[in-house]
Scaffold this motif. Structure first.
Motif, PDB file in Angstrom:
ATOM      1  N   ALA A   1     -56.085  96.764 -49.092  1.00 24.13           N
ATOM      2  CA  ALA A   1     -54.898  97.577 -49.348  1.00 24.13           C
ATOM      3  C   ALA A   1     -55.066  98.478 -50.558  1.00 24.13           C
ATOM      4  CB  ALA A   1     -53.683  96.661 -49.535  1.00 24.13           C
ATOM      5  N   LEU A   2     -56.021  98.137 -51.414  1.00 22.88           N
ATOM      6  CA  LEU A   2     -56.282  98.981 -52.582  1.00 22.88           C
ATOM      7  C   LEU A   2     -56.709 100.392 -52.177  1.00 22.88           C
ATOM      8  CD1 LEU A   2     -58.253  96.393 -54.711  1.00 22.88           C
ATOM      9  CD2 LEU A   2     -56.072  97.421 -55.325  1.00 22.88           C
TER      10      LEU A   2
ATOM     11  N   ILE B   1     -52.185  92.673 -62.780  1.00 22.30           N
ATOM     12  CA  ILE B   1     -52.610  93.360 -61.560  1.00 22.30           C
ATOM     13  C   ILE B   1     -51.367  93.716 -60.760  1.00 22.30           C
ATOM     14  CG2 ILE B   1     -54.821  92.143 -61.428  1.00 22.30           C
ATOM     15  CD1 ILE B   1     -53.679  90.534 -59.099  1.00 22.30           C
ATOM     16  N   GLU B   2     -51.529  94.609 -59.810  1.00 22.39           N
ATOM     17  CA  GLU B   2     -50.428  94.965 -58.928  1.00 22.39           C
ATOM     18  C   GLU B   2     -50.600  94.255 -57.594  1.00 22.39           C
ATOM     19  OE1 GLU B   2     -50.603  98.995 -57.526  1.00 22.39           O
ATOM     20  OE2 GLU B   2     -52.532  99.263 -58.517  1.00 22.39           O
ATOM     21  N   ILE B   3     -49.565  94.294 -56.788  1.00 26.67           N
ATOM     22  CA  ILE B   3     -49.537  93.490 -55.572  1.00 26.67           C
ATOM     23  C   ILE B   3     -50.640  93.891 -54.597  1.00 26.67           C
ATOM     24  CG2 ILE B   3     -47.902  94.948 -54.290  1.00 26.67           C
ATOM     25  CD1 ILE B   3     -46.537  92.280 -53.396  1.00 26.67           C
ATOM     26  N   ARG B   4     -51.052  95.159 -54.619  1.00 28.53           N
ATOM     27  CA  ARG B   4     -52.090  95.599 -53.678  1.00 28.53           C
ATOM     28  C   ARG B   4     -53.425  94.902 -53.910  1.00 28.53           C
ATOM     29  NH1 ARG B   4     -53.075 101.608 -54.008  1.00 28.53           N
ATOM     30  NH2 ARG B   4     -53.084 101.145 -56.229  1.00 28.53           N
ATOM     31  N   GLY B   5     -53.666  94.457 -55.149  1.00 34.75           N
ATOM     32  CA  GLY B   5     -54.949  93.846 -55.447  1.00 34.75           C
ATOM     33  C   GLY B   5     -54.962  92.337 -55.369  1.00 34.75           C
ATOM     34  N   LEU B   6     -53.808  91.725 -55.091  1.00 34.98           N
ATOM     35  CA  LEU B   6     -53.711  90.269 -55.163  1.00 34.98           C
ATOM     36  C   LEU B   6     -54.594  89.575 -54.130  1.00 34.98           C
ATOM     37  CD1 LEU B   6     -52.533  87.764 -56.406  1.00 34.98           C
ATOM     38  CD2 LEU B   6     -50.481  88.071 -54.997  1.00 34.98           C
TER      39      LEU B   6
ATOM     40  N   LEU C   1     -54.867 105.903 -38.969  1.00 36.64           N
ATOM     41  CA  LEU C   1     -54.777 104.535 -38.446  1.00 36.64           C
ATOM     42  C   LEU C   1     -56.162 103.901 -38.314  1.00 36.64           C
ATOM     43  CD1 LEU C   1     -51.975 105.019 -35.752  1.00 36.64           C
ATOM     44  CD2 LEU C   1     -51.785 103.843 -37.940  1.00 36.64           C
ATOM     45  N   SER C   2     -57.141 104.681 -37.884  1.00 42.49           N
ATOM     46  CA  SER C   2     -58.500 104.164 -37.745  1.00 42.49           C
ATOM     47  C   SER C   2     -59.060 103.774 -39.116  1.00 42.49           C
ATOM     48  CB  SER C   2     -59.393 105.222 -37.092  1.00 42.49           C
ATOM     49  OG  SER C   2     -60.731 104.776 -37.028  1.00 42.49           O
ATOM     50  N   GLU C   3     -58.928 104.638 -40.107  1.00 36.39           N
ATOM     51  CA  GLU C   3     -59.452 104.360 -41.446  1.00 36.39           C
ATOM     52  C   GLU C   3     -58.702 103.203 -42.097  1.00 36.39           C
ATOM     53  OE1 GLU C   3     -59.294 107.948 -43.681  1.00 36.39           O
ATOM     54  OE2 GLU C   3     -60.934 108.914 -42.587  1.00 36.39           O
ATOM     55  N   ALA C   4     -57.385 103.189 -41.935  1.00 33.46           N
ATOM     56  CA  ALA C   4     -56.569 102.141 -42.557  1.00 33.46           C
ATOM     57  C   ALA C   4     -56.879 100.775 -41.953  1.00 33.46           C
ATOM     58  CB  ALA C   4     -55.076 102.474 -42.395  1.00 33.46           C
ATOM     59  N   ASN C   5     -57.003 100.730 -40.628  1.00 33.59           N
ATOM     60  CA  ASN C   5     -57.337  99.454 -39.977  1.00 33.59           C
ATOM     61  C   ASN C   5     -58.716  98.962 -40.382  1.00 33.59           C
ATOM     62  OD1 ASN C   5     -55.124  98.498 -38.297  1.00 33.59           O
ATOM     63  ND2 ASN C   5     -55.391 100.363 -37.099  1.00 33.59           N
ATOM     64  N   ALA C   6     -59.644  99.875 -40.526  1.00 29.91           N
ATOM     65  CA  ALA C   6     -60.989  99.490 -40.935  1.00 29.91           C
ATOM     66  C   ALA C   6     -60.986  98.919 -42.361  1.00 29.91           C
ATOM     67  CB  ALA C   6     -61.934 100.694 -40.862  1.00 29.91           C
ATOM     68  N   ALA C   7     -60.147  99.485 -43.218  1.00 27.22           N
ATOM     69  CA  ALA C   7     -60.100  99.048 -44.615  1.00 27.22           C
ATOM     70  C   ALA C   7     -59.586  97.621 -44.749  1.00 27.22           C
ATOM     71  CB  ALA C   7     -59.219  99.991 -45.425  1.00 27.22           C
ATOM     72  N   ILE C   8     -58.658  97.215 -43.879  1.00 30.88           N
ATOM     73  CA  ILE C   8     -58.040  95.888 -44.019  1.00 30.88           C
ATOM     74  C   ILE C   8     -58.519  94.897 -42.978  1.00 30.88           C
ATOM     75  CG2 ILE C   8     -55.979  96.870 -45.087  1.00 30.88           C
ATOM     76  CD1 ILE C   8     -54.524  96.548 -42.434  1.00 30.88           C
TER      77      ILE C   8
END
Length: 428
Positions: free
Chosen positions: A390-391, A101-106, A419-426
């Protein structure tokens, strides 16, 4: 590495992993009881090219020769289909025993109980401890780095020479100077475009660090809207000055890998890639390539570059053969015979003794990568696994970036939306 839009599918599929707690363990893809011949069978899942598949098959044979009671089934997939397949298997409680796996999925995988804690199960004393720490979540070692690389600028000296330009002094160059050089190369009529850009979050992470900001700050985005807009302005300048192809052509190129890139097809002079992709770029172009430090923002006191695992080896928490899974990971990262086969395919070895044993066997292009990493290592920042969600980041970043570059949204509106979408994702 260019990341696939299929990561969103992976994230959705992983949401169903929580049902594992109500299902009976069915063996981590290993088939349950030992085979009739008395051997234990485990599954090793990985993605990549045909060349990587051949190398991996060779290294599996070496492992089986040293461990005659273990059979390893290689579960190979192309990049586009890998995560979707793994997510489905994990959700179905049938995960491969060993998974790349890559770091984004850890954080996503570890947080849902899909990964085994490898602390004390895989010898790690000779591994780079700073890089090893990137595989830890809340003090548990869920992942072991396959090797290391750095997101860097790659240049084709022959293309610059054809355009009568010199390689830049990479210890001090700025983004304006890079864009200016790209414009000049494109304008020479040599048939070579100065640069190609991409929306890899690593690029934005480096740029944000140069401005004193973090991409991730816990479970929220640590960048300001001004930094995101300033980053987009670099892309816009390249397009406006013809230092890069237009937005449509760049989007087309960006959906491919190194072999089809401007550098890989001898149509470009500069581009950003992971250092372990130098080999693919060199082979596809037939040209010698050079790794350079990334340019800096005006007044930056740090280059922002970081040392990152090319990928990780992890073990399924549901594997019926955890000892054998750990033994395979141990072999892949700690055995010189494995390294002699894999070389830098999954990044330069993080085991100092193993690296010393195979250093002289590395092809010239890998020697160049090693020299570059050693030269800049003291300047590279440590990296931590990003939060869950982060994926989705590359899809979110690319979508909003293209809206700006295609003129569908203003930078102000797109920055707030990103920023709104990214913050919601994480957030979770």
């Amino acid at each position: 590495m260019k990341f696939s839009s299929r990561t969103t599918t992976w994230t959705v599929a992983l949401l169903s992993v929580v049902v594992m707690t109500t299902a009976s363990a069915c063996g981590g893809g290993s088939g349950g009881d030992p085979a009739e011949n008395g051997k234990v069978s485990i599954v090793f899942a990985y993605w990549g090219s045909d060349a990587r598949q051949k190398l991996t098959e060779e290294v599996i044979k070496k492992f089986e020769a040293k461990n005659p009671t273990i059979d390893v089934e290689g579960d190979f997939s192309s990049w586009d289909s890998y995560y979707e397949k793994i997510a489905t298997k994990v959700a179905a409680n049938d995960a491969p025993d060993v998974m790349s796996i890559e770091i984004r999925g850890l954080s996503e995988y570890a947080g849902r109980g899909a990964l085994a804690d490898l602390s004390g199960k895989v010898p790690a004393a000779d591994l780079d401890q700073q890089v090893l720490a990137s595989g830890q979540i809340k003090g548990k070692q869920y992942a072991v780095p396959t090797g290391v690389n750095a997101f860097s600028m790659v240049a084709n000296p022959a293309a610059l020479e054809k355009a009568k330009k010199e390689l830049p002094e990479d210890t001090s160059w700025t983004w304006d100077q890079w864009a200016g050089l790209a414009k000049e190369i494109s304008a020479t009529g040599s048939g070579v475009t100065g640069a190609e850009y991409n929306f890899n979050p690593a690029f934005l992470q480096i740029y944000a660090a140069q401005r004193g900001e973090k991409f991730y700050d816990g479970n929220k985005i640590g960048m300001s809207a001004e930094t995101v807009k300033s980053w987009w302005a670099i892309h816009q300048k390249l397009i406006e000055t013809k230092g890069s192809p237009d937005a449509a052509k760049s989007a087309e190129i960006g959906s491919t890998g190194p072999e089809q890139s401007l550098l890989g097809t001898n149509a470009g002079a500069m581009g950003m890639w992971w250092s372990n992709q130098l080999n693919a770029l060199t082979k596809s172009s037939g040209q010698e390539m050079t790794l350079l430090r990334m340019p800096k923002a005006e007044g930056a006191t740090t280059g922002g570059m970081f040392l990152q695992p090319a990928m990780f080896y992890t073990a399924s928490a549901k594997s019926e053969h955890p000892a054998e899974a750990a033994k395979l990971i141990d072999f892949l990262v700690n055995d010189p015979d494995a390294a002699a086969t894999l070389l830098s395919d999954r990044g330069l070895p993080t085991n100092a003794k193993v690296l010393a044993a195979v250093k002289d066997k590395l092809p010239a292009v890998d020697q160049k990568t090693l020299t570059f990493i050693e030269e800049v290592k003291s300047e590279l920042s440590p990296i931590q696994a990003p939060p869950k969600g982060a994926l989705e980041m590359e899809d979110i970043l690319q979508r909003n970036s293209e809206e700006v570059l295609f003129g569908k949204a203003t930078p102000d509106a797109a920055a707030q939306k990103f920023l709104s979408e990214a913050n919601a994702a994480i957030a979770g």
